[in-house]
Design a protein around this motif. Structure first.
Motif, mmCIF file in Angstrom:
data_model
loop_
_atom_site.group_PDB
_atom_site.id
_atom_site.type_symbol
_atom_site.label_atom_id
_atom_site.label_comp_id
_atom_site.label_asym_id
_atom_site.label_seq_id
_atom_site.Cartn_x
_atom_site.Cartn_y
_atom_site.Cartn_z
ATOM 1 N N ASP A 142 0.813 -1.220 0.000
ATOM 2 C CA ASP A 142 0.000 0.000 0.000
ATOM 3 C C ASP A 142 0.841 1.262 0.000
ATOM 4 O O ASP A 142 0.371 2.327 -0.400
ATOM 5 C CB ASP A 142 -0.924 0.022 1.222
ATOM 6 C CG ASP A 142 -1.989 -1.058 1.156
ATOM 7 O OD1 ASP A 142 -2.586 -1.228 0.075
ATOM 8 O OD2 ASP A 142 -2.229 -1.719 2.179
ATOM 9 N N THR A 143 2.081 1.160 0.470
ATOM 10 C CA THR A 143 2.940 2.346 0.541
ATOM 11 C C THR A 143 4.328 2.001 0.032
ATOM 12 O O THR A 143 4.757 0.835 0.045
ATOM 13 C CB THR A 143 3.065 2.852 1.985
ATOM 14 O OG1 THR A 143 3.771 1.876 2.772
ATOM 15 C CG2 THR A 143 1.689 3.117 2.588
ATOM 16 N N TRP A 144 5.062 3.021 -0.377
ATOM 17 C CA TRP A 144 6.435 2.806 -0.823
ATOM 18 C C TRP A 144 7.299 2.325 0.348
ATOM 19 O O TRP A 144 8.210 1.502 0.159
ATOM 20 C CB TRP A 144 7.012 4.097 -1.401
ATOM 21 C CG TRP A 144 6.340 4.549 -2.659
ATOM 22 C CD1 TRP A 144 5.581 5.663 -2.838
ATOM 23 C CD2 TRP A 144 6.355 3.873 -3.926
ATOM 24 N NE1 TRP A 144 5.122 5.719 -4.133
ATOM 25 C CE2 TRP A 144 5.586 4.644 -4.827
ATOM 26 C CE3 TRP A 144 6.947 2.693 -4.387
ATOM 27 C CZ2 TRP A 144 5.392 4.282 -6.149
ATOM 28 C CZ3 TRP A 144 6.750 2.321 -5.710
ATOM 29 C CH2 TRP A 144 5.993 3.111 -6.581
ATOM 30 N N ARG A 164 -2.876 0.982 -3.476
ATOM 31 C CA ARG A 164 -3.289 2.187 -2.759
ATOM 32 C C ARG A 164 -4.349 2.930 -3.571
ATOM 33 O O ARG A 164 -4.097 3.339 -4.705
ATOM 34 C CB ARG A 164 -2.090 3.111 -2.534
ATOM 35 C CG ARG A 164 -2.408 4.313 -1.648
ATOM 36 C CD ARG A 164 -1.146 5.086 -1.279
ATOM 37 N NE ARG A 164 -0.757 6.050 -2.291
ATOM 38 C CZ ARG A 164 0.317 5.957 -3.058
ATOM 39 N NH1 ARG A 164 1.125 4.906 -2.961
ATOM 40 N NH2 ARG A 164 0.606 6.890 -3.934
ATOM 41 N N GLN A 183 2.198 5.307 -8.188
ATOM 42 C CA GLN A 183 2.226 3.834 -8.307
ATOM 43 C C GLN A 183 2.261 3.409 -9.766
ATOM 44 O O GLN A 183 2.979 2.494 -10.149
ATOM 45 C CB GLN A 183 0.987 3.228 -7.650
ATOM 46 C CG GLN A 183 0.852 3.510 -6.181
ATOM 47 C CD GLN A 183 -0.513 3.105 -5.665
ATOM 48 O OE1 GLN A 183 -0.648 2.117 -4.951
ATOM 49 N NE2 GLN A 183 -1.537 3.857 -6.034
#
Length: 464
Positions: A142-144, A164, A183
């Motif tokens: 969901d996140t880097w 995300r 993304q």
């Protein structure tokens, strides 16, 4: 935007200001109001942008740069502007990328037990193909930061699934799009750095449906190029749900896309010479290319026909601009911005003096106003005209983004202006097979062209 004021308050303020202004200023304001009314009446009674859009989308359809359809659109744009009887219509040559999608993409979720489940997917623009069927496990992030912290051995040989969503709490959907878009743009690069075999990206949309959204993505020449595909939002939700129950499931992906050698194409340009200051130029434009999944109606057929309509409206109302007004149908905004870069390059080489540039690339929905990039004094001057747009509900003028194609003009122009409309529905269809002519409302489209023409009339008369 007019802070803390309703439309009627703004109109009342304008009336009071006019009443207390010198007689000459009152006459000028009244004349401008009458002329803007002429523009709107002409657009609503005799507008041509809707029928032009019908021709562009119906006879040509999707127009990805480098394709035969893109060349057909160039020819159509040139002929259509020549029919307007402009002072000049010409082409600007530009080399563009030529990426092709190939056969329709296929994908399935393969559970450990049971039958495969079809996924609605499409290749991201510029992606490499899979060279047949590519099957691998999946890791969802969901996140880097989550990807960065993940051990390489957990990612190697798998798909990285970027899930995300766009943030629904952002009132401006363009902000939500930009926030989640990293993304799509960087997903394949960051996945490959960890040893992944591909990237699966949740479509950039607030809608929950089965339409995958394509769009451009990037590669790094120092990193292995891996395939990148967009999943529909429903498909992304289903994959996420099934992964929680079955972390060992796999996804099978098949894409035949490829990058071909660059192709010669063109920007299409038409202009009306200024009656007093012909060397001062105001540009208005949209991008002629589109993605290949549908007809490219809202993105950005509407911007192209509105830009041409600006010239027609000025001619039809007899409001010959004092400064030169130039409509540009830019090529290759979607996957390269080559047309915008070429236009700015040629303008600089020719020593042209550009006063302002306006772009319509947010769909053909109900107009709301304009976003302005420029020095505070320039923004303030444009905002002074806001009351003239109150009767048309298009008075929201604020600091904002001009546009991708006019962006390269920054430094050569006093103001970059983005036409803004009610974009709440825009990302439901953006870059999808649903971006078709039937999604465009004639009245909304014609009102938008009138708004654009009215502001250009004012800039042409008063400068910046």
């Amino acid at each position: 935007m007019i802070p803390f004021f309703s439309r009627w308050q703004a109109a009342l303020g304008f009336a009071l200001l006019s009443a207390t202004a010198p007689a000459a200023a009152q006459t000028t304001a009244k004349t401008d109001s009458i002329n803007i009314r002429k523009i709107y009446d002409q657009a609503l009674l005799h507008g041509e942008s809707y029928e032009n859009l019908r021709q562009l989308t119906g006879k040509i359809g999707g127009r990805l740069s480098g394709s035969p359809q893109a060349q057909q659109a160039v020819d159509w744009g040139k002929v259509t502007m020549e029919k307007l009887g402009l002072d000049r219509v010409y082409l600007q040559e530009v080399m563009v990328p030529h990426w092709v999608r190939g056969a329709k993409e296929k994908a399935q979720i393969k559970p450990a037990k049971g039958k495969g489940i079809d996924l609605n997917v499409c290749a991201l623009g510029g992606s490499v193909g899979t060279n047949g069927k590519l099957r691998a496990g999946v890791v969802e992030i969901d996140t880097w930061a989550e990807l960065e912290a993940m051990p390489a051995e957990k990612v190697k040989g798998k798909f990285v699934f970027f899930n995300r969503p766009m943030n629904p709490t952002f009132i401006e959907t363009g902000r939500a799009y930009g926030d989640a878009g990293d993304q799509r743009r960087r997903g394949a690069i960051e996945a490959a750095k960890k040893g992944a075999v591909g990237a699966l990206v949740r479509s950039l949309s607030l809608a929950h449906d089965d339409f995958p959204h394509t769009g451009t993505m990037a590669y790094d020449e120092k990193v292995t190029k891996v395939p990148a595909a967009a999943l529909s939002t429903n498909g992304a939700d289903e994959l996420s749900h099934l992964l929680k129950a079955d972390p060992g499931l796999t996804v099978e992906l098949e894409m035949a896309c490829q990058q071909l050698p660059e192709v010669k194409s063109f920007n299409v340009v038409g202009e009306i010479k200024g009656s007093k200051y012909p060397d001062e130029i105001i540009t208005v434009g949209g991008h002629l290319d589109s993605w290949d999944l549908a007809q490219g109606a809202h993105d950005d057929g509407t911007g192209c026909v509105q830009s041409m309509e600006v010239l027609r409206l000025l001619k039809a109302t007899g409001l010959r601009p004092e400064r030169t007004v130039r409509a540009v149908l830019f090529m290759n905004e979607e996957n390269g911005t080559r047309g915008g870069n070429k236009y700015a390059e040629l303008a600089k080489a020719a020593g042209e003096k550009h006063v302002a540039a306006m772009e319509s690339d947010g769909g053909g929905f109900t107009p709301r106003g304009f976003g302005v990039e420029g020095d505070p004094a320039v923004v303030a001057k444009v905002q002074q005209w806001s009351p003239l747009f109150v009767p048309y509900h298009s008075e929201e003028i604020s600091v904002g983004h001009g546009g991708t194609d006019i962006g390269p003009l920054k430094g050569q122009v006093k103001a970059l202006i983005g036409y803004e409309c009610d974009d709440q529905r825009y990302f439901d269809i953006h870059h999808t097979a649903a971006d078709t002519f039937d999604k465009v409302n004639r009245r909304e489209l014609e009102l938008g062209g009138a708004s654009m023409a009215s502001l250009i009339y004012l800039i042409s008369k008063y400068g910046l």
